[in-house]
Design a protein around this motif. Structure first.
Motif, PDB file in Angstrom:
ATOM      1  N   ILE A 167      20.344   9.951   4.360  1.00 60.96           N
ATOM      2  CA  ILE A 167      19.881  10.745   3.352  1.00 60.96           C
ATOM      3  C   ILE A 167      18.571  10.206   2.848  1.00 60.96           C
ATOM      4  N   VAL A 168      17.402  10.978   2.646  1.00 60.51           N
ATOM      5  CA  VAL A 168      16.515  10.233   1.926  1.00 60.51           C
ATOM      6  C   VAL A 168      16.493  10.859   0.413  1.00 60.51           C
ATOM      7  N   ASP A 169      16.214  10.025  -0.590  1.00 61.59           N
ATOM      8  CA  ASP A 169      16.271  10.439  -2.081  1.00 61.59           C
ATOM      9  C   ASP A 169      14.978  10.492  -2.534  1.00 61.59           C
ATOM     10  N   PRO A 170      14.141  11.652  -2.566  1.00 60.49           N
ATOM     11  CA  PRO A 170      12.966  11.464  -3.117  1.00 60.49           C
ATOM     12  C   PRO A 170      12.590  11.243  -4.537  1.00 60.49           C
ATOM     13  N   ASP A 171      13.794  11.085  -5.363  1.00 62.33           N
ATOM     14  CA  ASP A 171      13.909  11.127  -6.851  1.00 62.33           C
ATOM     15  C   ASP A 171      13.936   9.761  -7.017  1.00 62.33           C
ATOM     16  N   ILE A 172      14.108   8.885  -6.078  1.00 65.26           N
ATOM     17  CA  ILE A 172      14.501   7.395  -6.422  1.00 65.26           C
ATOM     18  C   ILE A 172      13.525   6.449  -5.524  1.00 65.26           C
ATOM     19  N   LEU A 173      13.578   6.650  -4.298  1.00 70.69           N
ATOM     20  CA  LEU A 173      12.730   6.062  -3.522  1.00 70.69           C
ATOM     21  C   LEU A 173      12.290   6.973  -2.364  1.00 70.69           C
ATOM     22  N   PRO A 174      10.994   7.488  -2.663  1.00 72.42           N
ATOM     23  CA  PRO A 174      10.493   8.390  -1.472  1.00 72.42           C
ATOM     24  C   PRO A 174      10.206   7.926  -0.136  1.00 72.42           C
ATOM     25  N   LEU A 175      10.705   8.659   0.803  1.00 73.20           N
ATOM     26  CA  LEU A 175      10.439   8.495   2.335  1.00 73.20           C
ATOM     27  C   LEU A 175      10.938   7.009   2.651  1.00 73.20           C
ATOM     28  N   TYR A 176      12.419   6.736   2.239  1.00 75.21           N
ATOM     29  CA  TYR A 176      12.976   5.745   2.813  1.00 75.21           C
ATOM     30  C   TYR A 176      14.514   6.418   3.030  1.00 75.21           C
ATOM     31  N   ARG A 177      14.933   6.037   4.218  1.00 70.83           N
ATOM     32  CA  ARG A 177      16.336   6.564   4.738  1.00 70.83           C
ATOM     33  C   ARG A 177      17.439   5.653   4.214  1.00 70.83           C
ATOM     34  N   SER A 178      18.510   6.076   3.931  1.00 77.51           N
ATOM     35  CA  SER A 178      20.027   5.490   3.669  1.00 77.51           C
ATOM     36  C   SER A 178      21.011   6.134   4.339  1.00 77.51           C
ATOM     37  N   ILE A 179      21.994   5.305   4.723  1.00 83.56           N
ATOM     38  CA  ILE A 179      23.246   6.069   5.130  1.00 83.56           C
ATOM     39  C   ILE A 179      24.346   5.894   4.256  1.00 83.56           C
ATOM     40  N   TYR A 180      25.060   7.245   4.100  1.00 83.28           N
ATOM     41  CA  TYR A 180      26.100   7.186   3.279  1.00 83.28           C
ATOM     42  C   TYR A 180      27.527   7.627   4.043  1.00 83.28           C
ATOM     43  N   CYS A 181      28.596   6.886   3.921  1.00 81.64           N
ATOM     44  CA  CYS A 181      29.753   7.390   4.419  1.00 81.64           C
ATOM     45  C   CYS A 181      30.974   7.552   3.089  1.00 81.64           C
TER      46      CYS A 181
ATOM     47  N   GLY B  15       0.854  -1.103   0.134  1.00 83.27           N
ATOM     48  CA  GLY B  15      -0.087  -0.173   0.145  1.00 83.27           C
ATOM     49  C   GLY B  15       0.937   1.119   0.087  1.00 83.27           C
ATOM     50  N   ILE B  16       0.328   2.244   0.625  1.00 88.39           N
ATOM     51  CA  ILE B  16       1.293   3.503   0.809  1.00 88.39           C
ATOM     52  C   ILE B  16       2.411   3.272   1.496  1.00 88.39           C
ATOM     53  N   LEU B  17       3.626   3.686   0.955  1.00 84.27           N
ATOM     54  CA  LEU B  17       4.824   3.730   1.624  1.00 84.27           C
ATOM     55  C   LEU B  17       4.942   4.406   3.116  1.00 84.27           C
ATOM     56  N   ALA B  18       5.580   3.665   4.093  1.00 85.33           N
ATOM     57  CA  ALA B  18       5.660   4.148   5.193  1.00 85.33           C
ATOM     58  C   ALA B  18       6.623   5.521   5.179  1.00 85.33           C
ATOM     59  N   ASP B  19       6.527   6.330   6.196  1.00 84.70           N
ATOM     60  CA  ASP B  19       7.203   7.659   6.073  1.00 84.70           C
ATOM     61  C   ASP B  19       8.357   7.320   6.899  1.00 84.70           C
ATOM     62  N   TYR B  20       9.774   6.762   6.045  1.00 87.38           N
ATOM     63  CA  TYR B  20      11.068   6.643   6.894  1.00 87.38           C
ATOM     64  C   TYR B  20      11.848   7.806   6.825  1.00 87.38           C
ATOM     65  N   LYS B  21      11.454   8.997   7.492  1.00 87.74           N
ATOM     66  CA  LYS B  21      12.493  10.140   7.324  1.00 87.74           C
ATOM     67  C   LYS B  21      13.567   9.839   8.085  1.00 87.74           C
ATOM     68  N   CYS B  22      14.683  10.700   7.940  1.00 86.64           N
ATOM     69  CA  CYS B  22      16.003  10.682   8.814  1.00 86.64           C
ATOM     70  C   CYS B  22      15.469  11.066   9.981  1.00 86.64           C
ATOM     71  N   PRO B  23      16.460  10.797  11.011  1.00 91.39           N
ATOM     72  CA  PRO B  23      16.036  11.058  12.489  1.00 91.39           C
ATOM     73  C   PRO B  23      16.394  12.695  12.490  1.00 91.39           C
ATOM     74  N   PRO B  24      15.710  13.340  13.591  1.00 89.26           N
ATOM     75  CA  PRO B  24      15.836  14.786  13.414  1.00 89.26           C
ATOM     76  C   PRO B  24      17.143  15.541  13.821  1.00 89.26           C
ATOM     77  N   ASN B  25      18.236  14.863  14.366  1.00 87.91           N
ATOM     78  CA  ASN B  25      19.574  15.218  14.602  1.00 87.91           C
ATOM     79  C   ASN B  25      20.425  14.752  13.747  1.00 87.91           C
ATOM     80  N   PRO B  26      20.850  15.347  12.672  1.00 94.93           N
ATOM     81  CA  PRO B  26      21.853  14.926  11.712  1.00 94.93           C
ATOM     82  C   PRO B  26      23.272  14.795  12.240  1.00 94.93           C
TER      83      PRO B  26
END
Length: 321
Positions: free
Chosen positions: A46-60, A26-37
Protein backbone atom coordinates in the motif's frame (compact mmCIF):
# COMPACT_ATOMS: atom_id res chain seq x y z
CA UNK A 1 -9.25 6.06 23.32
CA UNK A 2 -6.01 4.06 23.41
CA UNK A 3 -6.30 3.09 19.74
CA UNK A 4 -6.97 6.70 18.79
CA UNK A 5 -3.95 7.91 20.74
CA UNK A 6 -1.71 5.28 19.15
CA UNK A 7 -2.98 6.14 15.66
CA UNK A 8 -2.39 9.83 16.31
CA UNK A 9 1.19 9.13 17.39
CA UNK A 10 1.84 7.00 14.30
CA UNK A 11 0.46 9.70 12.00
CA UNK A 12 2.62 12.36 13.66
CA UNK A 13 5.68 10.15 13.25
CA UNK A 14 4.91 9.63 9.58
CA UNK A 15 4.41 13.32 9.00
CA UNK A 16 7.73 14.01 10.73
CA UNK A 17 9.41 11.58 8.34
CA UNK A 18 7.87 13.45 5.40
CA UNK A 19 9.21 16.76 6.72
CA UNK A 20 12.71 15.43 7.31
CA UNK A 21 12.88 13.73 3.94
CA UNK A 22 11.68 16.89 2.26
CA UNK A 23 14.16 19.13 4.09
CA UNK A 24 17.21 16.92 3.76
CA UNK A 25 16.42 14.88 0.68
CA UNK A 26 14.70 17.31 -1.63
CA UNK A 27 11.85 15.83 -3.65
CA UNK A 28 10.71 12.46 -2.32
CA UNK A 29 11.65 9.43 -4.38
CA UNK A 30 8.86 7.63 -6.20
CA UNK A 31 8.54 4.44 -4.15
CA UNK A 32 5.46 2.92 -5.74
CA UNK A 33 4.32 -0.64 -5.14
CA UNK A 34 5.56 -3.21 -7.68
CA UNK A 35 3.17 -3.72 -10.63
CA UNK A 36 2.04 -7.24 -9.69
CA UNK A 37 -0.01 -7.01 -6.45
CA UNK A 38 -0.70 -10.76 -6.39
CA UNK A 39 2.82 -11.61 -5.25
CA UNK A 40 2.03 -9.98 -1.87
CA UNK A 41 -1.07 -12.08 -1.18
CA UNK A 42 -2.51 -12.69 1.37
CA UNK A 43 -0.82 -9.45 2.45
CA UNK A 44 -0.80 -6.26 0.40
CA UNK A 45 1.48 -3.43 -0.66
CA UNK A 46 0.00 0.00 0.00
CA UNK A 47 1.02 3.58 -0.69
CA UNK A 48 -0.94 6.02 1.46
CA UNK A 49 -0.86 9.42 -0.28
CA UNK A 50 -2.66 11.11 2.60
CA UNK A 51 0.11 10.37 5.08
CA UNK A 52 3.36 9.69 3.29
CA UNK A 53 3.14 10.18 -0.49
CA UNK A 54 5.04 7.88 -2.76
CA UNK A 55 6.43 5.47 -0.19
CA UNK A 56 5.26 1.86 0.00
CA UNK A 57 4.43 -0.34 3.00
CA UNK A 58 3.34 -3.96 3.51
CA UNK A 59 0.28 -4.81 5.58
CA UNK A 60 -0.73 -8.31 6.70
CA UNK A 61 -4.31 -8.48 8.01
CA UNK A 62 -7.13 -11.02 8.32
CA UNK A 63 -7.82 -14.00 10.54
CA UNK A 64 -6.36 -16.83 8.43
CA UNK A 65 -2.88 -18.11 9.25
CA UNK A 66 -0.15 -16.61 7.04
CA UNK A 67 3.17 -18.33 6.38
CA UNK A 68 5.23 -15.16 6.61
CA UNK A 69 8.53 -16.91 5.94
CA UNK A 70 7.23 -18.36 2.66
CA UNK A 71 5.71 -15.00 1.69
CA UNK A 72 8.95 -13.06 2.11
CA UNK A 73 11.01 -15.77 0.45
CA UNK A 74 8.72 -15.42 -2.57
CA UNK A 75 9.09 -11.65 -2.53
CA UNK A 76 12.86 -12.00 -2.25
CA UNK A 77 12.97 -14.09 -5.42
CA UNK A 78 10.40 -12.20 -7.49
CA UNK A 79 11.09 -8.55 -6.66
CA UNK A 80 13.80 -6.50 -8.28
CA UNK A 81 16.57 -5.09 -6.10
CA UNK A 82 15.04 -1.60 -6.15
CA UNK A 83 11.64 -3.02 -5.13
CA UNK A 84 12.77 -4.53 -1.81
CA UNK A 85 12.78 -1.53 0.51
CA UNK A 86 9.61 -0.44 2.37
CA UNK A 87 8.64 2.08 5.00
CA UNK A 88 6.29 0.07 7.24
CA UNK A 89 5.57 -3.59 7.91
CA UNK A 90 2.35 -3.92 9.88
CA UNK A 91 1.13 -7.28 11.17
CA UNK A 92 -2.45 -7.18 12.42
CA UNK A 93 -3.28 -10.75 11.42
CA UNK A 94 -5.21 -12.58 14.15
CA UNK A 95 -3.79 -16.07 13.56
CA UNK A 96 -0.01 -15.63 13.39
CA UNK A 97 1.40 -16.57 16.79
CA UNK A 98 5.19 -16.37 16.26
CA UNK A 99 7.62 -14.21 14.32
CA UNK A 100 10.32 -16.70 13.30
CA UNK A 101 14.02 -16.31 12.59
CA UNK A 102 14.99 -14.62 9.32
CA UNK A 103 11.32 -14.11 8.46
CA UNK A 104 11.86 -11.02 6.28
CA UNK A 105 14.57 -12.55 4.05
CA UNK A 106 16.16 -9.50 2.37
CA UNK A 107 13.05 -7.28 2.33
CA UNK A 108 13.83 -4.17 4.39
CA UNK A 109 11.70 -1.85 6.51
CA UNK A 110 12.25 1.31 8.51
CA UNK A 111 9.39 0.64 10.91
CA UNK A 112 7.82 -2.61 12.13
CA UNK A 113 4.45 -2.71 13.91
CA UNK A 114 3.33 -6.01 15.44
CA UNK A 115 -0.35 -5.82 16.32
CA UNK A 116 -1.31 -9.49 16.03
CA UNK A 117 -3.81 -10.48 18.71
CA UNK A 118 -2.28 -13.97 19.06
CA UNK A 119 1.39 -13.11 18.55
CA UNK A 120 3.23 -14.40 21.62
CA UNK A 121 6.84 -15.00 20.54
CA UNK A 122 9.52 -13.14 18.58
CA UNK A 123 12.70 -15.01 17.65
CA UNK A 124 15.96 -13.30 18.51
CA UNK A 125 16.84 -13.42 14.77
CA UNK A 126 13.41 -12.33 13.55
CA UNK A 127 14.65 -8.95 12.35
CA UNK A 128 17.54 -10.37 10.33
CA UNK A 129 17.66 -8.84 6.87
CA UNK A 130 16.09 -5.57 7.99
CA UNK A 131 18.08 -5.10 11.19
CA UNK A 132 20.25 -2.30 9.80
CA UNK A 133 17.42 -0.24 8.28
CA UNK A 134 15.00 -0.51 11.21
CA UNK A 135 14.32 2.75 13.10
CA UNK A 136 11.29 1.84 15.24
CA UNK A 137 9.62 -1.27 16.59
CA UNK A 138 6.11 -1.22 18.03
CA UNK A 139 4.45 -4.29 19.52
CA UNK A 140 0.82 -4.28 20.63
CA UNK A 141 0.60 -8.06 21.07
CA UNK A 142 0.34 -10.50 24.02
CA UNK A 143 4.05 -11.36 23.99
CA UNK A 144 5.32 -13.71 26.69
CA UNK A 145 8.69 -13.91 28.44
CA UNK A 146 11.73 -14.91 26.42
CA UNK A 147 12.75 -18.56 26.33
CA UNK A 148 16.24 -19.24 24.96
CA UNK A 149 16.14 -18.10 21.30
CA UNK A 150 12.60 -16.72 21.52
CA UNK A 151 13.35 -13.36 23.09
CA UNK A 152 12.09 -9.95 21.96
CA UNK A 153 14.86 -8.07 23.78
CA UNK A 154 17.57 -10.09 22.05
CA UNK A 155 15.95 -9.22 18.72
CA UNK A 156 15.99 -5.53 19.62
CA UNK A 157 19.67 -5.68 20.54
CA UNK A 158 20.51 -7.09 17.11
CA UNK A 159 18.97 -4.06 15.36
CA UNK A 160 21.66 -1.42 16.00
CA UNK A 161 19.88 1.57 14.43
CA UNK A 162 16.62 1.25 16.34
CA UNK A 163 15.88 4.50 18.16
CA UNK A 164 12.31 3.90 19.38
CA UNK A 165 10.80 0.82 21.03
CA UNK A 166 7.18 0.62 22.15
CA UNK A 167 5.82 -2.48 23.91
CA UNK A 168 2.11 -2.34 24.82
CA UNK A 169 -0.58 -4.80 25.95
CA UNK A 170 1.96 -7.60 26.47
CA UNK A 171 2.00 -10.59 28.82
CA UNK A 172 5.62 -10.16 29.90
CA UNK A 173 6.24 -10.79 33.59
CA UNK A 174 9.77 -9.42 33.63
CA UNK A 175 12.29 -7.28 31.83
CA UNK A 176 15.32 -9.57 32.11
CA UNK A 177 18.80 -8.78 33.38
CA UNK A 178 20.83 -6.89 30.75
CA UNK A 179 17.72 -6.66 28.55
CA UNK A 180 18.77 -3.69 26.43
CA UNK A 181 22.25 -3.11 27.81
CA UNK A 182 24.64 -1.18 25.54
CA UNK A 183 22.23 -0.69 22.64
CA UNK A 184 23.96 2.05 20.61
CA UNK A 185 21.03 4.17 19.35
CA UNK A 186 17.91 3.76 21.49
CA UNK A 187 16.44 7.14 22.37
CA UNK A 188 12.96 6.33 23.63
CA UNK A 189 11.60 3.21 25.35
CA UNK A 190 7.89 2.95 26.18
CA UNK A 191 6.50 -0.14 27.96
CA UNK A 192 2.89 0.34 29.04
CA UNK A 193 -0.40 -1.39 29.81
CA UNK A 194 1.78 -4.33 30.86
CA UNK A 195 -0.35 -5.65 33.70
CA UNK A 196 1.65 -8.89 34.06
CA UNK A 197 4.98 -7.08 34.39
CA UNK A 198 6.27 -7.32 37.97
CA UNK A 199 10.07 -7.02 37.79
CA UNK A 200 12.91 -5.23 36.03
CA UNK A 201 16.26 -7.02 36.03
CA UNK A 202 19.77 -5.88 36.90
CA UNK A 203 21.46 -3.63 34.32
CA UNK A 204 18.32 -3.79 32.18
CA UNK A 205 18.88 -0.33 30.69
CA UNK A 206 22.58 0.04 31.32
CA UNK A 207 24.89 2.01 29.02
CA UNK A 208 22.23 3.46 26.73
CA UNK A 209 24.21 6.56 25.87
CA UNK A 210 21.60 8.11 23.56
CA UNK A 211 18.46 7.37 25.55
CA UNK A 212 16.25 10.36 26.37
CA UNK A 213 13.23 8.71 27.98
CA UNK A 214 12.29 5.42 29.61
CA UNK A 215 8.66 4.88 30.59
CA UNK A 216 7.44 1.69 32.25
CA UNK A 217 3.82 1.20 33.32
CA UNK A 218 2.83 -2.17 34.71
CA UNK A 219 2.68 -3.85 38.12
CA UNK A 220 6.41 -3.55 38.81
CA UNK A 221 7.32 -4.17 42.42
CA UNK A 222 10.94 -5.29 42.13
CA UNK A 223 13.83 -3.60 40.31
CA UNK A 224 17.38 -4.95 40.08
CA UNK A 225 20.56 -3.06 40.94
CA UNK A 226 21.77 -0.42 38.48
CA UNK A 227 18.77 -1.05 36.25
CA UNK A 228 18.95 2.51 34.89
CA UNK A 229 22.72 3.10 34.80
CA UNK A 230 22.46 4.58 31.33
CA UNK A 231 25.82 6.39 31.18
CA UNK A 232 29.35 5.23 31.95
CA UNK A 233 30.55 8.84 32.04
CA UNK A 234 28.92 11.91 33.52
CA UNK A 235 26.83 14.08 31.19
CA UNK A 236 24.36 16.97 31.52
CA UNK A 237 21.83 15.36 29.17
CA UNK A 238 18.59 14.83 31.11
CA UNK A 239 16.82 11.49 31.38
CA UNK A 240 13.03 11.33 31.68
CA UNK A 241 12.38 8.21 33.77
CA UNK A 242 8.74 7.37 34.45
CA UNK A 243 7.66 4.49 36.69
CA UNK A 244 4.07 5.69 36.73
CA UNK A 245 1.29 3.34 37.75
CA UNK A 246 3.29 0.45 39.19
CA UNK A 247 3.30 -1.32 42.58
CA UNK A 248 6.46 0.18 44.05
CA UNK A 249 6.57 0.58 47.81
CA UNK A 250 9.09 1.57 50.43
CA UNK A 251 10.09 -1.97 51.31
CA UNK A 252 10.97 -3.60 48.00
CA UNK A 253 13.51 -1.22 46.45
CA UNK A 254 17.18 -1.00 47.32
CA UNK A 255 19.12 2.24 46.94
CA UNK A 256 21.35 0.48 44.36
CA UNK A 257 18.42 0.50 41.92
CA UNK A 258 19.28 4.08 40.96
CA UNK A 259 23.07 3.77 41.16
CA UNK A 260 25.33 4.67 38.27
CA UNK A 261 22.94 6.80 36.24
CA UNK A 262 25.51 9.62 35.78
CA UNK A 263 22.94 12.00 34.29
CA UNK A 264 20.36 14.41 35.70
CA UNK A 265 17.05 12.56 36.00
CA UNK A 266 13.41 13.53 36.32
CA UNK A 267 12.06 10.51 38.20
CA UNK A 268 8.27 10.09 38.10
CA UNK A 269 6.92 7.69 40.74
CA UNK A 270 3.28 8.73 40.50
CA UNK A 271 0.32 6.35 41.08
CA UNK A 272 2.35 3.81 43.05
CA UNK A 273 0.28 4.20 46.24
CA UNK A 274 3.27 5.64 48.09
CA UNK A 275 2.26 7.54 51.22
CA UNK A 276 5.83 8.81 51.62
CA UNK A 277 9.22 8.67 49.92
CA UNK A 278 11.68 6.45 51.76
CA UNK A 279 14.88 8.22 52.80
CA UNK A 280 16.86 4.96 52.84
CA UNK A 281 16.05 4.33 49.17
CA UNK A 282 15.87 7.74 47.54
CA UNK A 283 18.37 9.96 49.38
CA UNK A 284 21.27 8.22 47.65
CA UNK A 285 19.59 9.02 44.33
CA UNK A 286 19.21 12.72 45.15
CA UNK A 287 22.77 12.95 46.44
CA UNK A 288 24.17 11.68 43.15
CA UNK A 289 23.31 14.87 41.31
CA UNK A 290 21.86 18.19 42.52
CA UNK A 291 19.79 18.30 39.32
CA UNK A 292 17.98 15.03 40.03
CA UNK A 293 14.27 15.51 40.76
CA UNK A 294 11.55 13.30 42.19
CA UNK A 295 7.95 13.86 41.12
CA UNK A 296 5.50 12.02 43.38
CA UNK A 297 1.91 11.96 44.65
CA UNK A 298 2.30 10.97 48.30
CA UNK A 299 0.48 11.98 51.44
CA UNK A 300 2.32 15.25 51.30
CA UNK A 301 2.09 16.10 55.00
CA UNK A 302 3.25 12.68 56.18
CA UNK A 303 6.12 13.43 58.56
CA UNK A 304 8.21 10.74 56.88
CA UNK A 305 8.53 13.18 53.96
CA UNK A 306 10.22 15.77 56.20
CA UNK A 307 13.71 14.73 55.10
CA UNK A 308 12.74 15.79 51.57
CA UNK A 309 10.99 18.93 52.68
CA UNK A 310 13.93 20.06 54.79
CA UNK A 311 16.95 18.87 52.81
CA UNK A 312 15.87 18.70 49.16
CA UNK A 313 13.00 21.15 48.64
CA UNK A 314 14.22 22.06 45.14
CA UNK A 315 14.55 18.45 44.07
CA UNK A 316 11.12 17.25 45.12
CA UNK A 317 7.75 18.02 43.60
CA UNK A 318 4.60 16.39 44.95
CA UNK A 319 1.26 16.69 43.22
CA UNK A 320 -0.53 16.84 46.58
CA UNK A 321 1.50 19.71 48.03
Amino acid sequence: MVDSDCSSTIIKDKLLIVTLLTIFGGILADYKCPPNPDIFLPCECIVDPDILPLYRSIYCKGDQLINLTALFQRLSHELKVDEKDYLYFTLSNKAVDVLPANVFADITFQHVQLEGKNLTKVHRLALNGTQNTLKSLRTHSPLIDGDEDWDLFKAINLAPNLNFVEILFDNLTKIPDNALQSHPNLQRIDIAWSWSLTSIGRNAFKNLTKVESISIEGWVKDIGDEAFAVSHVSTDKRLWLSLLGNHLNNHNLRKEVFSGINRPVDLYIIENRLKFISESTYEAFLQQNPNHTIISDTDCMDSRNDWLRNKYPNQWEDLHC
